[in-house]
Write a protein that holds these residues in place. Structure first.
Motif, PDB file in Angstrom:
ATOM      1  N   TRP A  76      -6.242  49.592 -53.333  1.00  0.00           N
ATOM      2  CA  TRP A  76      -6.718  48.244 -53.359  1.00  0.00           C
ATOM      3  C   TRP A  76      -5.903  47.009 -54.151  1.00  0.00           C
ATOM      4  CZ3 TRP A  76      -8.532  47.198 -58.214  1.00  0.00           C
ATOM      5  CH2 TRP A  76      -8.923  48.286 -58.994  1.00  0.00           C
ATOM      6  N   HIS A  78      -3.151  44.797 -55.077  1.00  0.00           N
ATOM      7  CA  HIS A  78      -2.261  44.087 -54.304  1.00  0.00           C
ATOM      8  C   HIS A  78      -0.716  44.315 -54.477  1.00  0.00           C
ATOM      9  CE1 HIS A  78      -0.541  40.455 -52.154  1.00  0.00           C
ATOM     10  NE2 HIS A  78       0.191  40.276 -53.082  1.00  0.00           N
ATOM     11  N   GLU A  79      -0.299  44.573 -53.076  1.00  0.00           N
ATOM     12  CA  GLU A  79       1.285  44.911 -52.885  1.00  0.00           C
ATOM     13  C   GLU A  79       1.543  46.330 -53.970  1.00  0.00           C
ATOM     14  OE1 GLU A  79       2.975  44.390 -50.734  1.00  0.00           O
ATOM     15  OE2 GLU A  79       2.973  42.308 -50.221  1.00  0.00           O
ATOM     16  N   ASP A 185      -2.326  35.171 -54.413  1.00  0.00           N
ATOM     17  CA  ASP A 185      -2.590  36.301 -53.336  1.00  0.00           C
ATOM     18  C   ASP A 185      -2.944  37.791 -54.369  1.00  0.00           C
ATOM     19  OD1 ASP A 185      -2.140  34.874 -51.377  1.00  0.00           O
ATOM     20  OD2 ASP A 185      -0.270  35.673 -51.038  1.00  0.00           O
ATOM     21  N   ASN A 189      -6.420  39.053 -53.027  1.00  0.00           N
ATOM     22  CA  ASN A 189      -6.239  40.473 -52.404  1.00  0.00           C
ATOM     23  C   ASN A 189      -6.628  41.723 -53.194  1.00  0.00           C
ATOM     24  OD1 ASN A 189      -5.158  39.063 -49.988  1.00  0.00           O
ATOM     25  ND2 ASN A 189      -3.280  39.476 -50.864  1.00  0.00           N
ATOM     26  N   THR A 190      -6.539  41.844 -54.583  1.00  0.00           N
ATOM     27  CA  THR A 190      -6.887  42.823 -55.437  1.00  0.00           C
ATOM     28  C   THR A 190      -8.582  42.905 -55.454  1.00  0.00           C
ATOM     29  OG1 THR A 190      -5.158  42.635 -56.605  1.00  0.00           O
ATOM     30  CG2 THR A 190      -6.930  43.784 -57.796  1.00  0.00           C
ATOM     31  N   LYS A 192     -10.513  41.372 -53.637  1.00  0.00           N
ATOM     32  CA  LYS A 192     -11.245  41.910 -52.142  1.00  0.00           C
ATOM     33  C   LYS A 192     -11.289  43.142 -51.800  1.00  0.00           C
ATOM     34  CE  LYS A 192     -10.576  40.076 -47.154  1.00  0.00           C
ATOM     35  NZ  LYS A 192     -10.005  39.312 -46.206  1.00  0.00           N
ATOM     36  N   GLY A 193     -10.032  43.779 -52.099  1.00  0.00           N
ATOM     37  CA  GLY A 193      -9.946  45.295 -51.848  1.00  0.00           C
ATOM     38  C   GLY A 193     -10.843  46.078 -52.580  1.00  0.00           C
TER      39      GLY A 193
END
Length: 201
Positions: A76, A78-79, A185, A189-190, A192-193
């Motif tokens: 989870w 990001h990247e 991002d 994204n982190t 959200k994950g």
């Protein structure tokens, strides 16, 4: 001795939070899907600090457990390409993470020293500090030069308010367009994950 160490840790943590905060300078960059991302300039740096805030419909213990699964957390973050625990001493851990990066940027890796403290109200803070010299550099990766930040988890009944705030010096050369996208991002994204994992039935 224990209480002295605790006081010293809290004082040190307060200094770091104050340094990273620049509270009056934060500007909202994205506010979608219940996640608010704000950015702030950091004196002497070309890269902005980012802060993401959301409320997760899960108890703090569940969010805490997901963060403490070092290898599993890569799913989870990001990247994140891979992540592992290097060392643990009580409430301190050292982690190694490899990150994917968009072309033409070279992939990054990062070594973090994470210190966890818990307040009387049940809130939990994880101080994040980059320690790039902890291990020799890996071939094919640029070592992230500096990381300063924290996670803060605050229990709100059956939910948890989560704040994720970081300033990074990525090392090497990063085009401004890529850097500007990353600082929005990465926290979005982190969070959200993490939220999706924590709220999964």
């Amino acid at each position: 001795m224990g209480s002295f160490k605790q006081v010293a840790m809290v004082v040190g943590l307060s200094a770091v939070l104050a340094q990273v905060a620049h509270a009056e300078d934060w500007k909202v960059a994205k506010d979608e899907e219940g996640i608010k991302i704000s950015l702030a300039d950091v004196e002497g740096s070309d890269y902005k600090a980012y802060r993401g805030v959301t409320v997760i419909k899960a108890p703090l213990a569940r969010v805490k457990a997901l963060q403490e699964d070092i290898a599993g957390a890569c799913a989870w973050i990001h990247e994140c390409k891979t992540q592992k625990l290097l060392k643990q001493e009580g409430d301190q851990v050292w982690t190694y993470t490899q990150f994917n990066a968009p072309w033409p940027v070279t992939a990054r890796d990062s070594i973090l020293h994470v210190t966890t403290t818990q307040d009387a109200d049940g809130s939990l803070t994880r101080k994040l500090e980059g320690v790039p010299k902890y291990l020799p550099e890996e071939k094919g990766f640029v070592r992230v030069a500096k990381v300063e930040g924290f996670w803060k988890l605050v229990p709100k009944g059956d939910t948890t308010e989560v704040t994720y705030q970081v300033h990074t010096e990525p090392g090497g050369s990063v085009p401004s367009m890529v850097a500007n996208k990353f600082v929005v991002d990465a926290p979005f994204n982190t969070l959200k994950g993490l939220r999706a994992k924590a709220q999964k039935p």
